[in-house]
Design a protein around this motif. Structure first.
Motif, PDB file in Angstrom:
ATOM      1  N   SER A 169       0.829  -1.202   0.000  1.00  8.25           N
ATOM      2  CA  SER A 169       0.000   0.000   0.000  1.00  8.25           C
ATOM      3  C   SER A 169       0.859   1.245   0.000  1.00  8.25           C
ATOM      4  N   GLY A 170       0.259   2.342  -0.382  1.00 12.43           N
ATOM      5  CA  GLY A 170       0.941   3.622  -0.323  1.00 12.43           C
ATOM      6  C   GLY A 170       1.905   3.831  -1.476  1.00 12.43           C
ATOM      7  N   ASN A 171       2.592   4.979  -1.415  1.00 14.01           N
ATOM      8  CA  ASN A 171       3.532   5.348  -2.467  1.00 14.01           C
ATOM      9  C   ASN A 171       4.909   4.748  -2.255  1.00 14.01           C
ATOM     10  N   GLY A 172       5.314   4.520  -0.991  1.00 15.24           N
ATOM     11  CA  GLY A 172       6.624   3.949  -0.706  1.00 15.24           C
ATOM     12  C   GLY A 172       6.481   2.474  -0.417  1.00 15.24           C
ATOM     13  N   ARG A 173       7.458   1.672  -0.829  1.00 13.26           N
ATOM     14  CA  ARG A 173       7.405   0.233  -0.607  1.00 13.26           C
ATOM     15  C   ARG A 173       8.767  -0.237  -0.135  1.00 13.26           C
ATOM     16  N   ARG A 174       8.761  -1.162   0.796  1.00 16.64           N
ATOM     17  CA  ARG A 174      10.028  -1.711   1.275  1.00 16.64           C
ATOM     18  C   ARG A 174      10.359  -2.956   0.472  1.00 16.64           C
ATOM     19  N   VAL A 175      11.532  -2.977  -0.138  1.00 16.55           N
ATOM     20  CA  VAL A 175      11.943  -4.059  -1.021  1.00 16.55           C
ATOM     21  C   VAL A 175      13.298  -4.578  -0.572  1.00 16.55           C
ATOM     22  N   GLU A 176      13.706  -5.700  -1.183  1.00 19.21           N
ATOM     23  CA  GLU A 176      15.005  -6.280  -0.869  1.00 19.21           C
ATOM     24  C   GLU A 176      15.515  -7.069  -2.074  1.00 19.21           C
TER      25      GLU A 176
END
Length: 435
Positions: A169-176
């Protein structure tokens, strides 16, 4: 004249001293234009009487059987794409005609579109990463499959394959791990980028008239900006400690705004997205969220909503009674009593109330001409009424009453799409007030 003379009487030969023309006119006493004007009025009324009456405010265009879990999506070019009964199909919202239909036996929980593709994300509880399948938005034919999650960004033609997404959700996303920029047409990787641990991913504006860029804020607090087209690094800057959740940082007014702890409490800092150069920092005690508000940025907190100029941090307006705001095609919607019932449509630049929406619920989606469709339940039953909120109207104008059991509505230009408790999806055409 002597005093003994009688009165002098001048006989005009008429009974009441009126000009003779009052009885026997020798010229017109009415203007020449009166006759033609009366004839034109009569013709206008006769044409209006002969014209057919206007159609109903809502006319049914399409009706489909659908289950509660069947996903659908509306595209920016006027299509309804829906998965139901083991097939995926596309409908033209202008005519209601089916454009294509293909078999699709794998149930999906979301449909997204981008780059001319429909992205299918299957249900896969306990099976690990299910991947993403793309089918052509034009024909419905399968074009490619990626083993990871493929995400898009609203307003940008960006399509990224990511691993280990922590939030959708939202504009920012946590990735790896690996990030890949994909070619939407073929699904191949244009470039790849390795993330050492995890990072918050955000789309940011590029140069005026140019493509967008990507911002990655890594766990070591270093922010990196990359060219979206090539993956080339553009800028790097160390950021202050913050929670970096899906809603922080945000892009507002063309700048990157970050809410973070400061020496004396919560602060907000602004950064140039091209260079990551710090623009300003100011206290923001009590602010719990930042949202884009048209050309401004809205700070949501215990003291209501404050709108600031992202370029300077200067306050433009403050509304203590508001609890949140949301952008829509009609402008900015302010909420005073909760997320379901808005206070009204407001001017984002000034905070001035434009349309009072008390008692109404906004319908999501993009209507026509800056309009907003709203609904409310009244009377026993209850009955659901739909109305149009438009620029220049102080209150919504009633459009029609929806059938019993209708809900989960969304809008497209001149279209209202709703589901019903009877397992149907209905598309109605409506006449916009701005037409």
């Amino acid at each position: 004249m002597s005093a003994s003379s009688g009165p002098v009487v001048i006989d005009l030969g008429l009974e009441r001293g009126e000009p003779e023309t009052y009885h026997r006119p020798e010229r017109r006493t009415t203007p020449l234009w009166l006759g033609p004007a009366l004839l034109a009025v009569l013709l206008l009324f006769s044409v209006a009487a002969a014209a057919p009456p206007p159609g109903p405010p809502l006319s049914e265009l399409l009706r489909l059987d659908i289950s509660p879990g069947d996903p659908d999506t509306l595209t920016s070019d006027g299509r309804l794409v829906i998965q139901r009964a083991g097939e995926l199909s596309s409908y033209d919202l202008e005519t209601g005609e089916q454009q294509w239909r293909v078999a699709q036996d794998i149930p999906v929980y979301r449909l997204r579109t981008g780059g001319g593709q429909v992205l299918l994300r299957p249900w896969a509880p306990g099976r690990g990463e299910p991947g993403t399948t793309a089918v052509s938005l034009r024909t419905g034919a399968r074009t490619w499959h990626n083993e990871r999650n493929v995400i898009t960004f609203p307003g940008d033609d960006l399509m990224l394959a990511v691993e280990g997404v922590r939030s959708l959700s939202g504009n920012g996303r946590r990735v790896e791990k690996w990030i890949e920029m994909l070619d939407p047409a073929g699904g191949g990787a244009r470039w790849r980028l390795w993330v050492p641990s995890t990072a918050v991913l955000l789309a940011v504006p590029g140069p005026p008239g140019g493509p967008g860029r990507l911002l990655l804020v890594r766990d070591d607090l270093t922010a990196h900006v990359y060219e979206a087209a090539t993956g080339a690094p553009v800028a790097v800057h160390r950021m202050p400690p913050a929670n970096y959740d899906p809603e922080n940082p945000v892009v507002a007014g063309g700048l990157v705004l970050l809410r973070h702890p400061g020496p004396s409490g919560i602060e907000i800092s602004a950064y140039d997205p091209l260079t990551l150069r710090p623009m300003w920092t100011q206290p923001a005690t009590g602010t719990r969220e930042i949202q884009a508000c048209g050309p401004l940025a809205c700070l949501i907190g215990l003291d209501g909503v404050r709108a600031i100029d992202p370029a300077t941090g200067d306050q433009r307006w403050h509304r203590p009674g508001w609890r949140s705001v949301a952008e829509s095609g009609a402008g900015l919607i302010a909420y005073a009593d909760g997320p379901e019932y808005p206070a009204g449509v407001v001017d984002a630049r000034t905070g001035r109330m434009l349309v009072d929406l008390s008692g109404w619920r906004p319908v999501g989606g993009a209507a026509a001409g800056g309009e907003l469709l709203v609904t409310r339940e009244i009377g026993p039953g209850p009955r659901t009424m739909v109305a149009v909120a438009a620029p220049g109207l102080p209150h919504p104008r009633l459009l029609a009453e929806l059938p019993t059991g209708t809900g989960e509505c969304q809008t497209a230009p001149e279209r209202l799409i709703c589901r019903s408790v009877y397992g149907e999806l209905v598309v109605w055409a409506y006449r916009p007030l701005t037409a």
